[in-house]
Design an enzyme around this catalytic site. Structure first.
Site, PDB file in Angstrom:
ATOM      1  N   LYS A 178     -39.212  41.850  41.289  1.00  0.00           N
ATOM      2  CA  LYS A 178     -39.986  41.700  43.166  1.00  0.00           C
ATOM      3  C   LYS A 178     -40.713  43.491  42.835  1.00  0.00           C
ATOM      4  O   LYS A 178     -41.856  42.982  42.563  1.00  0.00           O
ATOM      5  CB  LYS A 178     -39.277  41.041  44.511  1.00  0.00           C
ATOM      6  CG  LYS A 178     -38.918  40.136  43.925  1.00  0.00           C
ATOM      7  CD  LYS A 178     -38.290  39.306  45.948  1.00  0.00           C
ATOM      8  CE  LYS A 178     -37.149  40.653  46.307  1.00  0.00           C
ATOM      9  NZ  LYS A 178     -35.714  40.443  45.863  1.00  0.00           N
ATOM     10  N   ARG A 235     -38.952  37.647  55.103  1.00  0.00           N
ATOM     11  CA  ARG A 235     -37.259  37.558  54.866  1.00  0.00           C
ATOM     12  C   ARG A 235     -36.506  35.822  56.089  1.00  0.00           C
ATOM     13  O   ARG A 235     -35.894  35.433  56.039  1.00  0.00           O
ATOM     14  CB  ARG A 235     -36.449  37.752  55.085  1.00  0.00           C
ATOM     15  CG  ARG A 235     -36.238  38.507  54.206  1.00  0.00           C
ATOM     16  CD  ARG A 235     -35.498  40.577  53.794  1.00  0.00           C
ATOM     17  NE  ARG A 235     -34.870  40.854  52.127  1.00  0.00           N
ATOM     18  CZ  ARG A 235     -35.374  41.717  51.680  1.00  0.00           C
ATOM     19  NH1 ARG A 235     -36.101  42.115  51.285  1.00  0.00           N
ATOM     20  NH2 ARG A 235     -34.570  41.409  50.756  1.00  0.00           N
ATOM     21  N   ARG A 273     -28.472  47.891  37.248  1.00  0.00           N
ATOM     22  CA  ARG A 273     -30.291  48.742  37.866  1.00  0.00           C
ATOM     23  C   ARG A 273     -29.630  49.863  37.792  1.00  0.00           C
ATOM     24  O   ARG A 273     -28.965  50.781  38.737  1.00  0.00           O
ATOM     25  CB  ARG A 273     -30.645  48.243  39.250  1.00  0.00           C
ATOM     26  CG  ARG A 273     -31.511  48.808  39.594  1.00  0.00           C
ATOM     27  CD  ARG A 273     -32.702  47.815  40.574  1.00  0.00           C
ATOM     28  NE  ARG A 273     -31.415  47.300  41.979  1.00  0.00           N
ATOM     29  CZ  ARG A 273     -31.590  46.925  42.681  1.00  0.00           C
ATOM     30  NH1 ARG A 273     -33.388  46.042  42.737  1.00  0.00           N
ATOM     31  NH2 ARG A 273     -31.206  46.211  43.634  1.00  0.00           N
ATOM     32  N   ARG A 287     -28.397  52.470  43.330  1.00  0.00           N
ATOM     33  CA  ARG A 287     -28.468  51.453  45.007  1.00  0.00           C
ATOM     34  C   ARG A 287     -27.081  51.955  45.671  1.00  0.00           C
ATOM     35  O   ARG A 287     -26.114  50.607  45.428  1.00  0.00           O
ATOM     36  CB  ARG A 287     -29.377  50.303  45.194  1.00  0.00           C
ATOM     37  CG  ARG A 287     -30.774  51.029  45.422  1.00  0.00           C
ATOM     38  CD  ARG A 287     -31.860  49.686  45.387  1.00  0.00           C
ATOM     39  NE  ARG A 287     -31.116  48.406  45.794  1.00  0.00           N
ATOM     40  CZ  ARG A 287     -32.373  47.292  46.347  1.00  0.00           C
ATOM     41  NH1 ARG A 287     -33.343  47.594  45.885  1.00  0.00           N
ATOM     42  NH2 ARG A 287     -31.396  46.881  46.971  1.00  0.00           N
ATOM     43  N   ARG A 320     -25.583  39.818  50.047  1.00  0.00           N
ATOM     44  CA  ARG A 320     -27.247  39.724  49.974  1.00  0.00           C
ATOM     45  C   ARG A 320     -27.459  38.071  49.837  1.00  0.00           C
ATOM     46  O   ARG A 320     -28.545  37.874  49.817  1.00  0.00           O
ATOM     47  CB  ARG A 320     -27.997  40.849  49.119  1.00  0.00           C
ATOM     48  CG  ARG A 320     -27.480  41.648  50.071  1.00  0.00           C
ATOM     49  CD  ARG A 320     -27.946  43.326  49.029  1.00  0.00           C
ATOM     50  NE  ARG A 320     -29.137  43.423  48.108  1.00  0.00           N
ATOM     51  CZ  ARG A 320     -29.314  43.974  47.212  1.00  0.00           C
ATOM     52  NH1 ARG A 320     -28.326  44.845  46.523  1.00  0.00           N
ATOM     53  NH2 ARG A 320     -30.418  43.952  45.942  1.00  0.00           N
TER      54      ARG A 320
END
Ligand code: AP5
Length: 211
Positions: free
Chosen positions: A8, A84, A123, A156, A167
């Site tokens: 996203k 969300r 990532r 992160r 998540r």
């Protein structure tokens, strides 16, 4: 919309330049607050973000209202990570109503779960300017260093296996109903998020042309 790590933020950052409207990422707004020493918002939200739980709806509603009322969002915006929950859908309806605006489309990226795991585990992000890299798909020119601003890249804190699992669970339980709600309003378009970043962007652009 789309599950954690689906791409996203990567796509919204590029679409922002193409469409000339701001990319409003609630995840980025929260991370910036967490990094700011002495920020009351940062102190309040850190425990939620770093454990993979959602920040309470009331707080998110105040935050998104303040952001969308700013001048740079007057001609439109790309929302990334909001709403969300169904409560946040209602909050957004209220904010847009007050602003005399409406959502054009809700684009939902989909990729297989194995690709999500690959994307999240590789990532690396820049804590200074927010640029997102991937060790294989989008490596920085110099290992561990941000191409855009030269800061040291980090992983992160919510990209650990345990937090990723939380998540994904939160997404399935609280955010999929949001997709259903927008589907029933005829706004939802599902986009295949697998493949090169440019190929996905082109599919998103085609989705937007259906506006
Ligand atoms: P947020 O930051 O929104 O996290 P997320 O939804 O889990 O999404 P991610 O940022 O992890 O992934 P992404 O889909 O943007 O993927 P990316 O482009 O980076 O939210 C974080 C937390 O904040 C939440 O858990 C919650 O606590 C809180 N929060 C935020 N909004 C909230 C709200 N509304 N209400 C309550 N709480 C809220 O890509 C991932 C990787 O894949 C990158 O390395 C990238 O380089 C790579 N990649 C991207 N596209 C491709 C491609 N096509 N091919 C190969 N690699 C690719």
């Amino acid at each position: 919309m789309g599950p954690p790590g689906v791409g996203k933020g990567t796509q919204a950052a590029q679409m922002q330049a193409l469409l000339g409207v701001p990319h409003v990422s609630t995840g980025n707004i929260l991370r910036v607050a967490i990094q700011q020493e002495g920020s009351p918002l940062g102190a309040e939200v850190r425990k939620f973000v770093e454990s993979g739980r959602l920040v309470p709806d009331g707080l998110m509603g105040d935050l998104i209202a303040e952001r969308l009322e700013r001048k740079d969002a007057r001609d439109g915006f790309i929302l990334d990570g909001f709403p969300r929950t169904l409560e946040q859908v209602a909050i957004l309806d209220g904010v847009l109503g007050r602003l005399g605006m409406a959502l054009d489309r809700v684009l939902m990226l989909k990729v297989p779960e194995s690709e999500i795991v690959r994307r999240l585990s590789g990532r690396r992000t820049c804590p200074a300017c927010g640029t997102v890299f991937h060790l294989e798909s989008r490596p920085p020119a110099v290992a561990g260093v941000c191409d855009a601003c030269g800061a040291k890249l980090i992983q992160r804190p919510d990209d650990t296996e345990q937090v990723i699992r939380e998540r994904m669970k939160v997404y399935a339980e609280q955010t999929l109903p949001v997709a259903e709600a927008y589907g029933s309003r005829g706004l939802l378009i599902e986009i295949d998020g697998f493949g090169e970043v440019d190929a996905v962007r082109s599919r998103l652009s085609t989705g937007l042309e259906r506006v």
